[in-house]
Design a protein around this motif. Sequence first.
Motif, mmCIF file in Angstrom:
data_model
loop_
_atom_site.group_PDB
_atom_site.id
_atom_site.type_symbol
_atom_site.label_atom_id
_atom_site.label_comp_id
_atom_site.label_asym_id
_atom_site.label_seq_id
_atom_site.Cartn_x
_atom_site.Cartn_y
_atom_site.Cartn_z
ATOM 1 N N SER A 197 48.335 39.970 48.180
ATOM 2 C CA SER A 197 48.128 40.352 46.784
ATOM 3 C C SER A 197 48.809 41.685 46.516
ATOM 4 O O SER A 197 49.075 42.459 47.435
ATOM 5 N N ALA A 198 49.078 41.900 45.239
ATOM 6 C CA ALA A 198 49.665 43.163 44.793
ATOM 7 C C ALA A 198 49.083 43.474 43.433
ATOM 8 O O ALA A 198 48.700 42.568 42.681
ATOM 9 N N SER A 199 48.995 44.737 43.107
ATOM 10 C CA SER A 199 48.475 45.129 41.798
ATOM 11 C C SER A 199 49.154 46.416 41.349
ATOM 12 O O SER A 199 49.726 47.149 42.153
ATOM 13 N N GLY A 200 49.079 46.656 40.051
ATOM 14 C CA GLY A 200 49.669 47.863 39.494
ATOM 15 C C GLY A 200 49.220 48.067 38.061
ATOM 16 O O GLY A 200 48.756 47.123 37.409
ATOM 17 N N PRO A 201 49.345 49.276 37.545
ATOM 18 C CA PRO A 201 48.941 49.546 36.166
ATOM 19 C C PRO A 201 49.921 48.928 35.178
ATOM 20 O O PRO A 201 51.117 48.840 35.434
ATOM 21 N N VAL A 202 49.400 48.502 34.058
ATOM 22 C CA VAL A 202 50.222 47.931 32.990
ATOM 23 C C VAL A 202 50.862 49.072 32.213
ATOM 24 O O VAL A 202 50.200 50.072 31.886
ATOM 25 N N GLU A 203 52.144 48.952 31.920
ATOM 26 C CA GLU A 203 52.816 49.972 31.135
ATOM 27 C C GLU A 203 52.345 49.929 29.694
ATOM 28 O O GLU A 203 52.138 48.860 29.113
ATOM 29 N N ARG A 204 52.140 51.113 29.116
ATOM 30 C CA ARG A 204 51.730 51.175 27.709
ATOM 31 C C ARG A 204 52.236 52.493 27.138
ATOM 32 O O ARG A 204 52.438 53.468 27.853
ATOM 33 N N PHE A 205 52.438 52.471 25.858
ATOM 34 C CA PHE A 205 52.891 53.680 25.174
ATOM 35 C C PHE A 205 51.683 54.529 24.834
ATOM 36 O O PHE A 205 50.631 54.004 24.451
ATOM 37 N N THR A 206 51.822 55.809 24.966
ATOM 38 C CA THR A 206 50.765 56.735 24.597
ATOM 39 C C THR A 206 51.349 57.812 23.690
ATOM 40 O O THR A 206 52.565 58.033 23.659
ATOM 41 N N ALA A 236 55.531 43.276 39.070
ATOM 42 C CA ALA A 236 56.593 43.988 38.345
ATOM 43 C C ALA A 236 56.851 43.337 36.986
ATOM 44 O O ALA A 236 57.057 44.031 35.989
ATOM 45 N N ALA A 237 56.817 42.001 36.931
ATOM 46 C CA ALA A 237 57.027 41.306 35.652
ATOM 47 C C ALA A 237 55.826 41.474 34.732
ATOM 48 O O ALA A 237 55.976 41.600 33.515
ATOM 49 N N GLY A 238 54.626 41.475 35.280
ATOM 50 C CA GLY A 238 53.413 41.594 34.470
ATOM 51 C C GLY A 238 53.139 42.996 33.975
ATOM 52 O O GLY A 238 52.383 43.183 33.018
ATOM 53 N N ARG A 239 53.727 44.005 34.590
ATOM 54 C CA ARG A 239 53.499 45.391 34.194
ATOM 55 C C ARG A 239 54.327 45.793 32.989
ATOM 56 O O ARG A 239 54.031 46.784 32.340
ATOM 57 N N THR A 240 55.390 45.083 32.703
ATOM 58 C CA THR A 240 56.288 45.496 31.620
ATOM 59 C C THR A 240 55.586 45.455 30.270
ATOM 60 O O THR A 240 54.576 44.770 30.086
ATOM 61 N N TYR A 241 56.151 46.153 29.327
ATOM 62 C CA TYR A 241 55.557 46.286 27.992
ATOM 63 C C TYR A 241 55.420 44.914 27.337
ATOM 64 O O TYR A 241 56.357 44.130 27.294
ATOM 65 N N GLN A 242 54.271 44.625 26.821
ATOM 66 C CA GLN A 242 53.884 43.402 26.124
ATOM 67 C C GLN A 242 53.954 42.148 27.004
ATOM 68 O O GLN A 242 54.071 41.041 26.490
ATOM 69 N N ALA A 298 47.563 33.247 41.626
ATOM 70 C CA ALA A 298 46.423 33.536 40.754
ATOM 71 C C ALA A 298 46.545 34.965 40.239
ATOM 72 O O ALA A 298 47.047 35.846 40.936
ATOM 73 N N THR A 299 46.077 35.155 39.015
ATOM 74 C CA THR A 299 46.062 36.505 38.431
ATOM 75 C C THR A 299 44.634 36.933 38.102
ATOM 76 O O THR A 299 44.434 37.815 37.264
ATOM 77 N N SER A 300 43.668 36.322 38.746
ATOM 78 C CA SER A 300 42.284 36.727 38.498
ATOM 79 C C SER A 300 42.102 38.162 38.990
ATOM 80 O O SER A 300 42.704 38.585 39.964
ATOM 81 N N GLY A 301 41.284 38.899 38.308
ATOM 82 C CA GLY A 301 41.093 40.306 38.624
ATOM 83 C C GLY A 301 41.970 41.218 37.782
ATOM 84 O O GLY A 301 41.867 42.433 37.890
ATOM 85 N N SER A 302 42.843 40.625 36.971
ATOM 86 C CA SER A 302 43.673 41.432 36.085
ATOM 87 C C SER A 302 42.848 41.882 34.885
ATOM 88 O O SER A 302 42.003 41.141 34.384
ATOM 89 N N THR A 303 43.094 43.107 34.447
ATOM 90 C CA THR A 303 42.409 43.645 33.265
ATOM 91 C C THR A 303 43.474 44.088 32.265
ATOM 92 O O THR A 303 44.674 43.944 32.519
ATOM 93 N N GLY A 304 43.038 44.651 31.160
ATOM 94 C CA GLY A 304 43.979 45.140 30.161
ATOM 95 C C GLY A 304 44.839 46.280 30.669
ATOM 96 O O GLY A 304 45.966 46.458 30.228
ATOM 97 N N GLY A 305 44.342 47.034 31.618
ATOM 98 C CA GLY A 305 45.077 48.184 32.127
ATOM 99 C C GLY A 305 45.679 47.982 33.506
ATOM 100 O O GLY A 305 46.431 48.822 33.992
#
Length: 142
Positions: A129-138, A63-69, A97-104
């Motif tokens: 483990s947990a994962s989710g998409p990174v928030e971004r403006f489009t 949840a903290a890593g998904r926020t903008y910037q 660990a945050t390995s496996g994280s990408t830009g999206g």
Amino acid sequence: MAPITSSVWQKWRSRLNGDRGDASVQMAIVFPFVIVLTITVVQASMWYYARQIALAAARDGVAAGRTYQAGPSDAADRARQVLDRTAGDSLRQATVATSGSTGGRIRVQVHGTAPSLLPFVPDLPVAQSASGPVERFTTPGG
């Protein structure tokens, strides 16, 4: 009705005396199994609780890593904060660990061990483990 003779009384008495101590022997046989079963249930509960702590830390990190910037380091920091606040002795040697994280997509993995109550049994491993998409403006339509 015939009176109770001494021979009949002696037969009853010998039957009653022959059963003395049976309950103690039965308890001596059964009780260790009851104790082991109880400890096993408590051990399983402790392992499950440690897994829930690790999952909560991983989810909060995502949840903290998904926020903008924000990035993977923000996610790992947040997961460590949750572990520091909640884990105590229930989740030992916890690592994030945050390995496996990408830009999206952000991914947080929490590993540790749950303490063992049983002698000669090592601490039980825990990994969540947990994962989710990174928030971004489009832009609209893009």
